[in-house]
Design an enzyme around this catalytic site. Structure first.
Site, PDB file in Angstrom:
ATOM      1  N   ARG A 258       4.551  -2.107 -12.582  1.00 17.32           N
ATOM      2  CA  ARG A 258       3.404  -0.812 -11.820  1.00 17.32           C
ATOM      3  C   ARG A 258       3.480   0.456 -12.468  1.00 17.32           C
ATOM      4  O   ARG A 258       4.211   1.347 -11.774  1.00 17.32           O
ATOM      5  CB  ARG A 258       3.457  -1.409 -10.267  1.00 17.32           C
ATOM      6  N   ARG A 273       7.943   2.608  -3.108  1.00 15.07           N
ATOM      7  CA  ARG A 273       6.417   2.292  -4.315  1.00 15.07           C
ATOM      8  C   ARG A 273       7.579   2.876  -4.914  1.00 15.07           C
ATOM      9  O   ARG A 273       7.391   4.071  -5.080  1.00 15.07           O
ATOM     10  CB  ARG A 273       4.967   2.815  -3.550  1.00 15.07           C
ATOM     11  N   GLU A 345       4.069  -3.882   4.244  1.00 11.94           N
ATOM     12  CA  GLU A 345       3.459  -4.971   4.066  1.00 11.94           C
ATOM     13  C   GLU A 345       4.844  -5.458   2.935  1.00 11.94           C
ATOM     14  O   GLU A 345       4.658  -4.547   2.358  1.00 11.94           O
ATOM     15  CB  GLU A 345       2.609  -4.704   2.685  1.00 11.94           C
ATOM     16  N   SER A 348       2.181 -11.281   0.357  1.00 19.23           N
ATOM     17  CA  SER A 348       0.726 -11.067   0.259  1.00 19.23           C
ATOM     18  C   SER A 348       0.617 -12.633  -0.337  1.00 19.23           C
ATOM     19  O   SER A 348       1.668 -12.956  -0.871  1.00 19.23           O
ATOM     20  CB  SER A 348       0.502  -9.818  -0.931  1.00 19.23           C
ATOM     21  N   ARG A 384      11.288  -4.507  -1.521  1.00 23.07           N
ATOM     22  CA  ARG A 384      11.246  -3.448  -0.524  1.00 23.07           C
ATOM     23  C   ARG A 384      11.535  -3.991   0.961  1.00 23.07           C
ATOM     24  O   ARG A 384      11.300  -3.378   1.569  1.00 23.07           O
ATOM     25  CB  ARG A 384       9.584  -3.926  -0.419  1.00 23.07           C
TER      26      ARG A 384
END
Length: 422
Positions: A258, A273, A345, A348, A384
Site C-alpha cells: 500500500r 501503518r 483496526e 475488516s 499489525r
RNA sequence: GGAGACGUCGCAUAGUCCGGUCGAGUGCACCACCCUGCUAAGGUGGAGAGGGGUUUGACCCCUCCGUGGGUUCAAAUCCCACCGUCUCCGCCA
C-alpha cells in the site's frame, strides 16, 4: 457494478443509498439516462443488422445476373449498419462507465454518515491495565531485536522494516494459527499472485477512489495488490460456479502493498501503518440470499481469532460513507492498544453482495438461469496484530507472554525475554 | 530473448487450404422420458453464454469460434496486432 434492473425499476433505492453514503445522487440520473440511450441504440442497430442478414441470404441465393444489382444495394445497407453499430457501441461504453461509477447499494441497517458515524456493536474482553509504565510495541520489539525500522528505511525508505528473529517467527506463528483455524472451518488455503492485470484490479473496485493507494508497474501494466482479496476475486472471473453445496471459501495468504499516500504524519512509529505487510484473508463466494448470514460467520471467525490471542476488542458497524466502493456493509474488529489508549483496526469484513461478481462475470446457475454470486471478504490475521499482541501481553521486565494458542507454532515457547530471544 | 506449432458452444474434436449450404457437425459427460428383472447396454428428445424487443407466448431478434482491429454485400474461414498454451534453442538469481 450495481444491478441495472434495480436502477431501472427502483431508482429510489439507489438514490437513498447514495444519500446515506453522502455521495452524488446526480450520477444515478446520469446512469438512468445512459441506460435508456443504450437500449434505444441497441434496438436500432439490431433492427438494421437483421435486415442486412436477411439481405445477405438473398444475395447468396440470387442468380448470377442479378447479383451485381443486389450487391450495390447491400453496400448502402452495410454503411447504415456500420454507423448504427458505432452509435450502439458508444452508448454501451458510456452506460458502462456511468453505472460503474455508482458504488454498491448499502444494506438496510447500515448507519448513515461518514468515518465517525460508526455504531459500536459490542466490546469484548477486559482492557489490560499495568501497574508499571507500559512500553509500546516498537520499544518491546526492539528489546527482542524483532523489528528493525532504521535498516528498513535504509534499504527501502520510510514505512519499511525488517521483521527479525522472534518477530519473524511470531508473524509466521500467527499466520499458521489463522490458517489452521480456517482449514478447520472448511477454507481452502491459497497463495495467490500479488501482481494483477488492470481488469482484475478494476473489477474488484479498487481503481476508483483508492487508485492513489496502489502501486503500479508501468513497464508491465500490472498492479501490486493491497490485499489478496484482489487475486481471490479474480480467481473465478468469467466463470459459472457451483455453489449449490454451500459457499466456496478461500483463505489467501499474501504480502500486501500500500502506498499510504495521504497519510503523512499518521502512525509514523512502528508497524501500525506500513507499505508492505502480510495478511491472511478469507474470501467467499456464495448466493445472494446467503450473503448476510455468511457475513456474520466471517465476523465470528475473526472474533474467535482475537479471543484465542487474549485480545480486548470491539466490533463496529461501519457507516455508509466509510464503506469501500464494493461493500454493502462492513464490520471492523478493533483491538485495544494500551499505549495509544485507543482501539485500532485489526480486521475488516465486507459483504460485497453481487457488486464485484457482476463486474467480474462470476455467476452460478439459479432457478431462472445464471445469476451473479455474492462475494465477501474478511481479515484473519495481519502483521499489525503483532502490535496488539506484544502490548497486551507485556510484563514489567519488558518480556512478553506468548498467548497459549501461539505456543505450538513457536516450539512451545511461553515467554519472550529481552536480549534472549531469537 | 529467438524459432516453430496451436487456441472452436463443460471435456475431446470436425470445419479454416477454395468466405455465403457453419445462426457451427460428431463423441464423451449431463438432464428428461422410453425400453430392459435391476449402478450396464440401447432408443427418443433436450440442453451453452451475453444482450435487446415484446401482443409477456414454452415468441421474435442481435451478438459470441482466444482478444482487439481490418478487408468484404457477407468472416470460425482472408489480413494485421496483441494475449495465452505447448515444443525446441539461448540466458539466468
Amino acid at each position: 457494478m450495481i444491478d441495472p434492473q434495480l436502477l431501472r425499476e427502483n431508482p429510489d433505492i439507489v438514490r437513498r443509498s447514495q444519500e446515506s453514503r453522502g455521495a452524488s445522487v446526480a450520477v444515478v440520473e446520469d446512469a438512468i439516462e445512459a441506460e435508456t440511450a443504450r437500449r434505444a441504440a441497441i434496438a436500432e442497430y439490431e433492427r438494421l443488422r437483421a435486415e442486412q442478414n436477411a439481405f445477405g441470404k438473398q444475395v447468396a441465393a440470387a442468380p448470377k445476373d442479378q447479383k451485381a444489382a443486389l450487391v450495390a444495394q447491400a453496400q448502402q445497407l452495410a454503411a447504415a449498419v456500420k454507423s448504427a453499430q458505432q452509435v450502439s457501441t458508444d452508448a454501451d461504453r458510456r452506460f458502462t462507465t456511468t453505472i460503474r461509477s455508482v458504488p454498491n447499494v448499502v444494506l438496510d441497517g447500515v448507519p448513515p454518515g461518514g468515518e465517525n458515524d460508526y455504531v459500536v456493536l459490542r466490546e469484548v474482553g477486559e482492557r489490560p491495565t499495568f501497574d508499571f509504565e507500559a512500553r509500546d510495541h516498537l520499544a518491546l520489539a526492539e528489546g527482542f531485536d524483532a523489528i528493525d525500522m532504521a535498516r528498513g528505511a535504509k534499504v527501502s525508505g520510510a514505512r519499511f522494516y525488517f521483521l527479525k528473529g522472534i518477530g519473524a517467527r511470531l508473524e509466521l506463528a500467527l499466520m499458521n494459527l489463522g490458517l489452521d483455524r480456517a482449514l478447520a472451518a472448511g477454507f481452502t488455503p491459497v497463495i495467490p499472485p500479488t501482481l494483477v492485470k488492470p481488469e482484475i484490479m478494476e473489477g474488484t473496485g479498487f481503481l476508483g477512489e483508492h487508485a492513489d493507494e496502489i502501486y503500479y508497474l508501468q513497464a508491465d501494466d500490472l498492479y501490486l495488490v493491497g490485499t489478496s482479496e484482489v487475486p481471490l476475486a479474480g480467481l473465478h472471473a468469467d466463470e459459472i460456479l457451483d455453489v449449490s453445496a454451500g459457499p466456496i471459501r478461500y483463505a489467501g495468504w499474501s504480502t500486501c502493498y500500500r502506498r499510504e499516500a495521504g497519510s503523512y504524519g499518521k502512525d509514523t512509529r512502528g508497524i501500525i501503518r506500513v507499505h508492505q505487510f502480510n495478511k491472511l484473508e478469507m474470501y467467499v463466494y456464495t448466493t445472494a440470499d446467503q450473503a448476510e448470514a455468511e457475513h456474520q460467520r466471517l465476523l465470528g471467525w475473526q472474533e474467535g481469532m482475537l479471543q484465542s490471542l487474549g485480545l480486548s476488542y470491539r466490533v463496529i458497524d461501519v457507516a455508509a460513507g466509510d464503506l469501500g466502493t464494493s461493500a454493502a456493509r462492513k464490520f471492523d474488529v478493533e483491538a485495544w492498544v494500551p499505549t495509544q489508549g485507543a482501539y485500532r483496526e485489526l480486521t475488516s469484513t465486507s459483504n460485497c453482495t453481487t457488486f464485484q461478481a457482476r463486474r467480474l462475470g462470476i455467476r452460478h446457475r439459479g432457478e431462472d438461469g445464471t445469476e451473479p454470486v455474492a462475494t465477501l471478504n474478511g481479515t484473519l490475521a495481519t502483521t499489525r496484530w503483532l502490535v496488539a499482541i506484544l502490548e497486551t501481553h507485556q510484563q514489567e521486565d519488558g518480556s512478553v507472554l506468548i498467548p497459549e494458542a501461539l505456543r505450538p507454532y513457536l516450539g512451545g515457547l511461553e515467554v519472550i525475554r529481552p536480549g534472549a530471544a531469537r
